[in-house]
Design a protein around this motif. Structure first.
Motif, PDB file in Angstrom:
ATOM      1  N   LEU A  87       0.824  -1.210   0.000  1.00  0.00           N
ATOM      2  CA  LEU A  87       0.000   0.000   0.000  1.00  0.00           C
ATOM      3  C   LEU A  87       0.857   1.258   0.000  1.00  0.00           C
ATOM      4  O   LEU A  87       0.471   2.279  -0.585  1.00  0.00           O
ATOM      5  CB  LEU A  87      -0.944   0.006   1.207  1.00  0.00           C
ATOM      6  CG  LEU A  87      -2.089  -1.013   1.152  1.00  0.00           C
ATOM      7  CD1 LEU A  87      -2.917  -0.946   2.435  1.00  0.00           C
ATOM      8  CD2 LEU A  87      -2.976  -0.761  -0.058  1.00  0.00           C
ATOM      9  N   GLY A  88       2.017   1.207   0.638  1.00  0.00           N
ATOM     10  CA  GLY A  88       2.912   2.358   0.614  1.00  0.00           C
ATOM     11  C   GLY A  88       3.386   2.663  -0.799  1.00  0.00           C
ATOM     12  O   GLY A  88       3.460   3.837  -1.202  1.00  0.00           O
ATOM     13  N   ASP A  89       3.706   1.618  -1.571  1.00  0.00           N
ATOM     14  CA  ASP A  89       4.105   1.813  -2.964  1.00  0.00           C
ATOM     15  C   ASP A  89       2.969   2.412  -3.783  1.00  0.00           C
ATOM     16  O   ASP A  89       3.180   3.304  -4.611  1.00  0.00           O
ATOM     17  CB  ASP A  89       4.523   0.480  -3.589  1.00  0.00           C
ATOM     18  CG  ASP A  89       5.740  -0.139  -2.918  1.00  0.00           C
ATOM     19  OD1 ASP A  89       6.627   0.624  -2.504  1.00  0.00           O
ATOM     20  OD2 ASP A  89       5.787  -1.376  -2.804  1.00  0.00           O
ATOM     21  N   VAL A  90       1.754   1.913  -3.557  1.00  0.00           N
ATOM     22  CA  VAL A  90       0.592   2.438  -4.269  1.00  0.00           C
ATOM     23  C   VAL A  90       0.386   3.913  -3.918  1.00  0.00           C
ATOM     24  O   VAL A  90       0.149   4.750  -4.797  1.00  0.00           O
ATOM     25  CB  VAL A  90      -0.671   1.623  -3.933  1.00  0.00           C
ATOM     26  CG1 VAL A  90      -1.907   2.277  -4.536  1.00  0.00           C
ATOM     27  CG2 VAL A  90      -0.536   0.195  -4.432  1.00  0.00           C
ATOM     28  N   ALA A  91       0.467   4.223  -2.626  1.00  0.00           N
ATOM     29  CA  ALA A  91       0.255   5.600  -2.183  1.00  0.00           C
ATOM     30  C   ALA A  91       1.287   6.547  -2.784  1.00  0.00           C
ATOM     31  O   ALA A  91       0.955   7.662  -3.212  1.00  0.00           O
ATOM     32  CB  ALA A  91       0.298   5.672  -0.661  1.00  0.00           C
ATOM     33  N   LEU A  92       2.539   6.123  -2.808  1.00  0.00           N
ATOM     34  CA  LEU A  92       3.591   6.964  -3.366  1.00  0.00           C
ATOM     35  C   LEU A  92       3.352   7.215  -4.851  1.00  0.00           C
ATOM     36  O   LEU A  92       3.452   8.354  -5.327  1.00  0.00           O
ATOM     37  CB  LEU A  92       4.951   6.298  -3.154  1.00  0.00           C
ATOM     38  CG  LEU A  92       6.174   7.090  -3.655  1.00  0.00           C
ATOM     39  CD1 LEU A  92       6.262   8.428  -2.940  1.00  0.00           C
ATOM     40  CD2 LEU A  92       7.448   6.272  -3.450  1.00  0.00           C
ATOM     41  N   ALA A  93       3.026   6.152  -5.591  1.00  0.00           N
ATOM     42  CA  ALA A  93       2.745   6.310  -7.019  1.00  0.00           C
ATOM     43  C   ALA A  93       1.531   7.199  -7.245  1.00  0.00           C
ATOM     44  O   ALA A  93       1.523   8.048  -8.150  1.00  0.00           O
ATOM     45  CB  ALA A  93       2.534   4.938  -7.660  1.00  0.00           C
ATOM     46  N   ALA A  94       0.500   7.022  -6.415  1.00  0.00           N
ATOM     47  CA  ALA A  94      -0.711   7.815  -6.560  1.00  0.00           C
ATOM     48  C   ALA A  94      -0.446   9.288  -6.275  1.00  0.00           C
ATOM     49  O   ALA A  94      -0.855  10.179  -7.035  1.00  0.00           O
ATOM     50  CB  ALA A  94      -1.798   7.281  -5.621  1.00  0.00           C
TER      51      ALA A  94
END
Length: 337
Positions: free
Chosen positions: A160-167
């Motif tokens: 989820l951290g990777d998703v949040a950063l990309a988002a």
């Protein structure tokens, strides 16, 4: 996306045509599925929805941007006074398609289901993660607000951290996390990947960190057990006064791509449906619908969860969909004649 700021949501699936064939697709959409609803029918649906108390239309699919009449549908919703959201995989988001809906949509929700490798596996297409990010950036560049929707599985909470950063880097404003349910294609292709209580708890903690570090609004589609216990009315587990508009107590109301109208979620058992908008207008279906069996189902599911042994976070809608299928009679065998 199921809900927008506590509003009453009409969720419309105008087509099951899609440019991807995702492993977790609850509607089993794909490139060879042509099922869709004519725009004339949907124009009447959104007009009726306003009278029923709904104030948001969420367009999902299939891939909504492959529905040729998407701009007309959004315009009809706006003309009726409804707010509009669209959920997309963003792979087909070129400048022309974005231009057609600019000024007609309040939020576009783009699906990102983990880091690049996980997302591409679930989407069954290499490069779909990068195309989704490109789509987000294109939307943001023309001033369309964007949220990101992540399907939580048993294995991707740590991403989820990777998703949040990309988002966040792409300009998204919201991260919504929805627990996987074994519906449609997921029932066949992702067995055993529904997140357990530990995964839900981890996701909740991670979303708290994400909100603080990335400035994203966050939402987890699971409710604390204490909230479920204290507020039965919020989960349709309390009596409804006669003649209360549907939108005051039932959200979302779902129109499937074959015209079926069901409560809560795509694929809800037909024993509880309102009918089909190909046969009669939504207003007539709502007027003649007996909600008591559905409310009894909600009450029984609520009592089972409150009195049972569950984790601290409960994906209410998932439990309710599965309960709708419990004790359903088996399908009749087809005649050999």
């Amino acid at each position: 996306m199921r809900q927008t700021g506590g509003r009453a949501v009409l969720q419309v699936h105008p087509t099951r045509l899609c440019n991807l064939r995702c492993l977790h697709c609850y509607s089993s959409s794909g490139p060879d599925v042509a099922e869709s609803i004519p725009i004339a029918v949907l124009r009447q649906v959104v007009r009726d929805a306003v009278d029923l108390g709904y104030d948001v239309v969420n367009v999902s699919g299939g891939e909504p941007f492959l529905y040729p009449e998407l701009p007309a549908l959004l315009r009809a919703a706006r003309d009726a006074g409804l707010r509009t959201t669209v959920t997309t995989n963003a792979v087909a988001l070129n400048q022309r398609r974005i231009g057609l809906v600019r000024g007609l949509v309040d939020l576009v929700a783009v699906s990102l289901d983990g880091d690049a490798a996980t997302h591409d596996r679930i989407r069954d297409r290499t490069g779909s993660f990068d195309k989704a990010l490109t789509g987000i950036r294109r939307l943001v560049e023309v001033g369309i607000p964007v949220g990101v929707v992540t399907t939580l599985t048993q294995g991707n909470a740590t991403q989820l951290g990777d998703v949040a950063l990309a988002a966040a880097d792409s300009g998204a404003l919201l991260l919504q996390v929805h627990p996987l349910e074994p519906e449609g294609a997921a029932n066949r292709l992702m067995p055993g990947e529904r997140p357990d209580a530990v995964e839900l708890a981890y996701a909740a903690v991670e979303l708290g960190r994400i909100a603080e570090e990335h400035g994203l609004a966050v939402q987890l589609d699971a409710v604390p057990r204490t909230v479920l216990t204290r507020r039965p009315g919020a989960f349709m587990a309390a009596p409804v006064e006669p003649d209360t508009p549907l939108g005051r107590w039932l959200t979302p109301l779902v129109v499937e791509a074959n015209g079926a109208v069901v409560p809560v979620s795509y694929g809800f058992d037909r024993r509880f449906w309102l009918g089909n908008v190909h046969d009669r207008p939504l207003a007539d279906l709502a007027a003649d619908w007996d909600p008591d069996p559905f409310l009894t189902l909600c009450r029984g599911t609520w009592e089972r969860l409150v009195n049972g042994r569950t984790g601290p976070l409960i994906p209410w809608y998932g439990h309710l969909v599965r309960a709708s299928r419990a004790d359903a009679p088996p399908p009749r065998p087809r005649s050999s004649c």
